[in-house]
Design a protein around this motif. Structure first.
Motif, PDB file in Angstrom:
ATOM      1  N   LEU A  65      27.026  58.913  47.324  1.00 47.03           N
ATOM      2  CA  LEU A  65      27.811  59.849  48.141  1.00 47.03           C
ATOM      3  C   LEU A  65      29.012  59.178  48.788  1.00 47.03           C
ATOM      4  CD1 LEU A  65      24.965  61.962  49.771  1.00 47.03           C
ATOM      5  CD2 LEU A  65      26.503  62.617  47.913  1.00 47.03           C
ATOM      6  N   ALA A  66      28.914  57.908  49.106  1.00 50.18           N
ATOM      7  CA  ALA A  66      30.030  57.184  49.708  1.00 50.18           C
ATOM      8  C   ALA A  66      31.097  56.826  48.684  1.00 50.18           C
ATOM      9  CB  ALA A  66      29.519  55.917  50.396  1.00 50.18           C
ATOM     10  N   SER A  67      30.777  56.929  47.406  1.00 48.91           N
ATOM     11  CA  SER A  67      31.711  56.558  46.347  1.00 48.91           C
ATOM     12  C   SER A  67      32.703  57.660  46.016  1.00 48.91           C
ATOM     13  CB  SER A  67      30.941  56.184  45.078  1.00 48.91           C
ATOM     14  OG  SER A  67      30.141  55.067  45.322  1.00 48.91           O
ATOM     15  N   LYS A  68      32.462  58.869  46.507  1.00 51.86           N
ATOM     16  CA  LYS A  68      33.348  60.016  46.262  1.00 51.86           C
ATOM     17  C   LYS A  68      33.542  60.255  44.773  1.00 51.86           C
ATOM     18  CE  LYS A  68      35.584  59.504  50.660  1.00 51.86           C
ATOM     19  NZ  LYS A  68      36.750  59.151  51.410  1.00 51.86           N
ATOM     20  N   MET A  69      32.455  60.074  44.018  1.00 50.62           N
ATOM     21  CA  MET A  69      32.504  60.296  42.579  1.00 50.62           C
ATOM     22  C   MET A  69      31.806  61.613  42.241  1.00 50.62           C
ATOM     23  SD  MET A  69      31.673  56.469  41.244  1.00 50.62           S
ATOM     24  CE  MET A  69      31.961  56.816  39.531  1.00 50.62           C
ATOM     25  N   CYS A  70      32.136  62.145  41.072  1.00 53.52           N
ATOM     26  CA  CYS A  70      31.472  63.353  40.591  1.00 53.52           C
ATOM     27  C   CYS A  70      31.329  63.257  39.077  1.00 53.52           C
ATOM     28  CB  CYS A  70      32.257  64.608  40.969  1.00 53.52           C
ATOM     29  SG  CYS A  70      33.862  64.762  40.141  1.00 53.52           S
TER      30      CYS A  70
END
Length: 139
Positions: free
Chosen positions: A17-22
């Motif tokens: 969630l902290a990586s701002k990936m999807c």
């Protein structure tokens, strides 16, 4: 692990969630794309045999001609769990007993949270929000 010199590049070890990936794409390969000696390699088997150890190091996503990857070592043509046909509802051209490798790539430069989050071709989704000055350094 491995012998690839990555210089000063460090892997992302942040929480997801902290990586701002999807997720930006889901695709599969016939046979294992990645070589794993003793697990998915030229000594594995499947309904149509296996492929010899190739000279190439990486493979493109399937287009018109599908290049087989490596097969697993657990296929047994005498065991019905590997041979009983199945009517696939959502996947085309798949066969019970084959080895498939599924990829679910994620990107922080994708169109996360929009209707365009999942993209084809694959690289369109991975890099669609990457600034041009960063993009030109990838080649």
């Amino acid at each position: 692990v491995g012998n690839m010199d990555m210089g000063d590049v460090k892997p992302n070890t942040n929480a997801y969630l902290a990586s701002k990936m999807c997720p930006v794409n889901v695709h599969w390969h016939l046979g294992s794309e990645h070589y794993s000696a003793g697990e998915f390699d030229e000594k594995g088997d499947g309904p149509h045999g296996n492929q010899p150890l190739p000279d190439w190091a990486n493979r493109d996503l399937a287009t018109d001609a599908v290049r087989d990857g490596f097969r697993c070592h657990h296929y047994d043509a005498e065991d019905t769990k590997f041979t009983t046909p199945y009517e696939w509802k959502y996947c085309e051209g798949m066969e019970v007993g084959e080895t498939y490798e599924v990829h679910w790539p994620h990107s922080a430069a994708g169109a996360c949270g929009t209707v365009n989050q999942y993209q084809t071709p694959f690289y369109d989704g991975v890099f669609c929000n990457l600034p041009m000055d960063a993009f030109v350094t990838l080649g």
